[in-house]
Design a protein around this motif. Structure first.
Motif, PDB file in Angstrom:
ATOM      1  N   LEU A 131       0.840  -1.185   0.000  1.00 45.02           N
ATOM      2  CA  LEU A 131       0.000   0.000   0.000  1.00 45.02           C
ATOM      3  C   LEU A 131       0.882   1.245   0.000  1.00 45.02           C
ATOM      4  O   LEU A 131       1.822   1.343   0.806  1.00 45.02           O
ATOM      5  N   LEU A 132       0.591   2.180  -0.888  1.00 48.09           N
ATOM      6  CA  LEU A 132       1.342   3.425  -0.993  1.00 48.09           C
ATOM      7  C   LEU A 132       0.385   4.582  -0.732  1.00 48.09           C
ATOM      8  O   LEU A 132      -0.635   4.720  -1.411  1.00 48.09           O
ATOM      9  N   ALA A 133       0.709   5.415   0.247  1.00 48.61           N
ATOM     10  CA  ALA A 133      -0.197   6.517   0.586  1.00 48.61           C
ATOM     11  C   ALA A 133       0.586   7.679   1.147  1.00 48.61           C
ATOM     12  O   ALA A 133       1.617   7.498   1.823  1.00 48.61           O
ATOM     13  N   ALA A 134       0.105   8.891   0.854  1.00 50.34           N
ATOM     14  CA  ALA A 134       0.646  10.087   1.482  1.00 50.34           C
ATOM     15  C   ALA A 134      -0.136  10.362   2.761  1.00 50.34           C
ATOM     16  O   ALA A 134      -1.324  10.060   2.869  1.00 50.34           O
ATOM     17  N   ARG A 193      -1.247  -1.102  -4.211  1.00 49.72           N
ATOM     18  CA  ARG A 193      -2.405  -0.222  -4.271  1.00 49.72           C
ATOM     19  C   ARG A 193      -1.914   1.189  -3.992  1.00 49.72           C
ATOM     20  O   ARG A 193      -1.285   1.439  -2.971  1.00 49.72           O
ATOM     21  N   MET A 194      -2.193   2.103  -4.908  1.00 48.59           N
ATOM     22  CA  MET A 194      -1.745   3.481  -4.788  1.00 48.59           C
ATOM     23  C   MET A 194      -2.927   4.350  -4.387  1.00 48.59           C
ATOM     24  O   MET A 194      -3.943   4.394  -5.091  1.00 48.59           O
ATOM     25  N   PHE A 195      -2.808   5.058  -3.250  1.00 45.83           N
ATOM     26  CA  PHE A 195      -3.894   5.898  -2.754  1.00 45.83           C
ATOM     27  C   PHE A 195      -3.595   7.382  -2.908  1.00 45.83           C
ATOM     28  O   PHE A 195      -4.463   8.212  -2.659  1.00 45.83           O
ATOM     29  N   GLY A 196      -2.378   7.729  -3.294  1.00 45.68           N
ATOM     30  CA  GLY A 196      -2.085   9.101  -3.645  1.00 45.68           C
ATOM     31  C   GLY A 196      -2.031  10.045  -2.465  1.00 45.68           C
ATOM     32  O   GLY A 196      -1.668   9.677  -1.347  1.00 45.68           O
ATOM     33  N   ALA A 197      -2.427  11.293  -2.743  1.00 40.89           N
ATOM     34  CA  ALA A 197      -2.243  12.379  -1.783  1.00 40.89           C
ATOM     35  C   ALA A 197      -3.273  12.336  -0.665  1.00 40.89           C
ATOM     36  O   ALA A 197      -4.422  11.938  -0.866  1.00 40.89           O
ATOM     37  N   ALA A 198      -2.819  12.767   0.519  1.00 37.72           N
ATOM     38  CA  ALA A 198      -3.687  13.125   1.645  1.00 37.72           C
ATOM     39  C   ALA A 198      -4.740  12.067   1.951  1.00 37.72           C
ATOM     40  O   ALA A 198      -5.938  12.359   1.986  1.00 37.72           O
ATOM     41  N   LEU A 199      -4.310  10.848   2.209  1.00 34.55           N
ATOM     42  CA  LEU A 199      -5.249   9.801   2.584  1.00 34.55           C
ATOM     43  C   LEU A 199      -5.629   9.971   4.058  1.00 34.55           C
ATOM     44  O   LEU A 199      -4.758   9.970   4.927  1.00 34.55           O
ATOM     45  N   LEU A 239       4.242   5.030   3.927  1.00 29.20           N
ATOM     46  CA  LEU A 239       3.584   6.307   4.186  1.00 29.20           C
ATOM     47  C   LEU A 239       4.543   7.443   3.872  1.00 29.20           C
ATOM     48  O   LEU A 239       5.632   7.531   4.453  1.00 29.20           O
ATOM     49  N   TRP A 240       4.135   8.316   2.959  1.00 27.55           N
ATOM     50  CA  TRP A 240       5.000   9.395   2.476  1.00 27.55           C
ATOM     51  C   TRP A 240       4.659  10.709   3.156  1.00 27.55           C
ATOM     52  O   TRP A 240       3.491  11.084   3.274  1.00 27.55           O
ATOM     53  N   GLN A 252       0.223  16.827   0.019  1.00 23.37           N
ATOM     54  CA  GLN A 252      -0.147  16.930  -1.389  1.00 23.37           C
ATOM     55  C   GLN A 252       1.007  16.645  -2.340  1.00 23.37           C
ATOM     56  O   GLN A 252       0.791  16.473  -3.540  1.00 23.37           O
ATOM     57  N   HIS A 253       2.242  16.631  -1.868  1.00 22.19           N
ATOM     58  CA  HIS A 253       3.416  16.436  -2.728  1.00 22.19           C
ATOM     59  C   HIS A 253       3.726  14.944  -2.823  1.00 22.19           C
ATOM     60  O   HIS A 253       4.271  14.357  -1.875  1.00 22.19           O
ATOM     61  N   VAL A 254       3.382  14.341  -3.943  1.00 23.79           N
ATOM     62  CA  VAL A 254       3.445  12.878  -4.028  1.00 23.79           C
ATOM     63  C   VAL A 254       4.210  12.365  -5.252  1.00 23.79           C
ATOM     64  O   VAL A 254       4.108  11.186  -5.575  1.00 23.79           O
TER      65      VAL A 254
END
Length: 314
Positions: free
Chosen positions: A191-194, A219-225, A244-245, A199-201
């Motif tokens: 799982l990949l999530a910010a 699974r990519m969840f992108g920005a601001a999860l 977690l980014w 917002q910088h992903v």
């Protein structure tokens, strides 16, 4: 084959109009004419120079070649010779320790706000180097250079950085959608999530593109999860690892990370907690939960995920 720019009809363009269409200064066009012999084929005494469609095509070719890292003198020679500019020049390699040739080309094209040329250079770098090396050797240096110019010039340069960032994101998405080495293996995904508020992903998108390129489950969840959504995703998917980014300390909230590290076990049949990776400059030693692994860069993240996913997929 080069296509003349719109508006370059038989009446010709003035030097100023041509410069605006090419995205360079009029002094640059005059300098190229003086230094490299690229100028209007027809000149009339006592009148301003007018650039006919064939003249414009040569300048287009020179701009495209310099955007790909070819030096101005060589670009002028190739443009005058009618070399096709649709493909990147062959055999232009960077010496050890030097930036890849695409980096200079990206900078020039971005400063001209030439989005299509930026996209072509990025796609070419991915095709030539692979996604991981393109991110490390081309995209990251170009983004850092744009950021430094923005810091020095303030709002005068922000449009260039925004254009470049958007095009990098697009290139990574295209790489993610491309064919992988085969069917995605079964098993728990990554799982990949910010973090919430982050917002910088782009680095997260780069990692997703490399995982897709290698045919690995993620699974990519992108920005601001949001934290609750992260917890639900972990519960539903039973991941092998969660990355977690956080770009800034303000978004490096240890709470959601601790919830993952505390032993959320995933769906039915899962017996172990996922490996937790806290990535990005926002995470400090004080904010990282115990047991979290901290990759320093993209290769480091890939190496840690290799251990989480198992050697069967690498």
């Amino acid at each position: 084959m080069s296509v003349p720019l719109p508006g370059a009809d038989e009446a010709g363009l003035s030097t100023g109009a041509l410069a605006r269409r090419l995205g360079v200064a009029p002094t640059t066009v005059r300098s190229w004419e003086r230094r490299y012999g690229i100028g209007p084929a027809e000149r009339e005494a006592g009148r301003h120079r007018l650039w006919r469609p064939a003249d414009v095509a040569v300048l287009e070719a020179m701009c495209a070649l310099t955007a790909r890292g070819v030096g101005p003198a060589e670009a002028a020679r190739l443009a005058r010779a009618g070399t096709a500019v649709g493909a990147r020049p062959v055999g232009v390699e960077a010496p050890d320790g030097a930036p890849a040739p695409e980096v200079r080309g990206l900078a020039r094209a971005a400063r001209r706000l030439d989005g299509p040329e930026v996209a072509r250079i990025l796609d070419g770098a991915v095709g030539r180097l692979g996604t991981a090396a393109a991110w490390t050797d081309v995209m990251t240096p170009a983004l850092r250079a744009a950021g430094r110019r923005w810091a020095r010039g303030g709002e005068q340069y922000v449009e260039v950085e925004h254009l470049l960032s958007w095009q990098v994101s697009g290139a990574l998405r295209r790489a993610s959608a491309g064919p992988g080495p085969g069917p995605v293996p079964a098993g728990p995904p990554v799982l990949l999530a910010a973090m919430p508020g982050e917002q910088h992903v782009l680095p997260l998108e780069a990692l997703a593109a490399v995982l897709a390129e290698r045919g690995l489950p993620f699974r990519m969840f992108g920005a601001a999860l949001p934290a609750a959504a992260l917890a639900d995703a972990v519960r539903r998917t039973g991941p092998a690892a969660v990355l977690l980014w956080s770009q800034t300390r303000a978004t490096a909230d240890p709470g959601p990370a601790r919830a993952v590290a505390a032993g959320a076990r995933g769906g039915r049949g899962a017996r172990t907690a996922p490996v937790l990776l806290t990535a990005g400059p926002g995470w400090t030693a004080a904010r990282r939960p115990p047991g979290a692994q901290t990759p320093r860069d993209l290769p480091g993240a890939l190496a840690l995920l290799a251990g989480a996913l198992g050697s069967r997929t690498w």
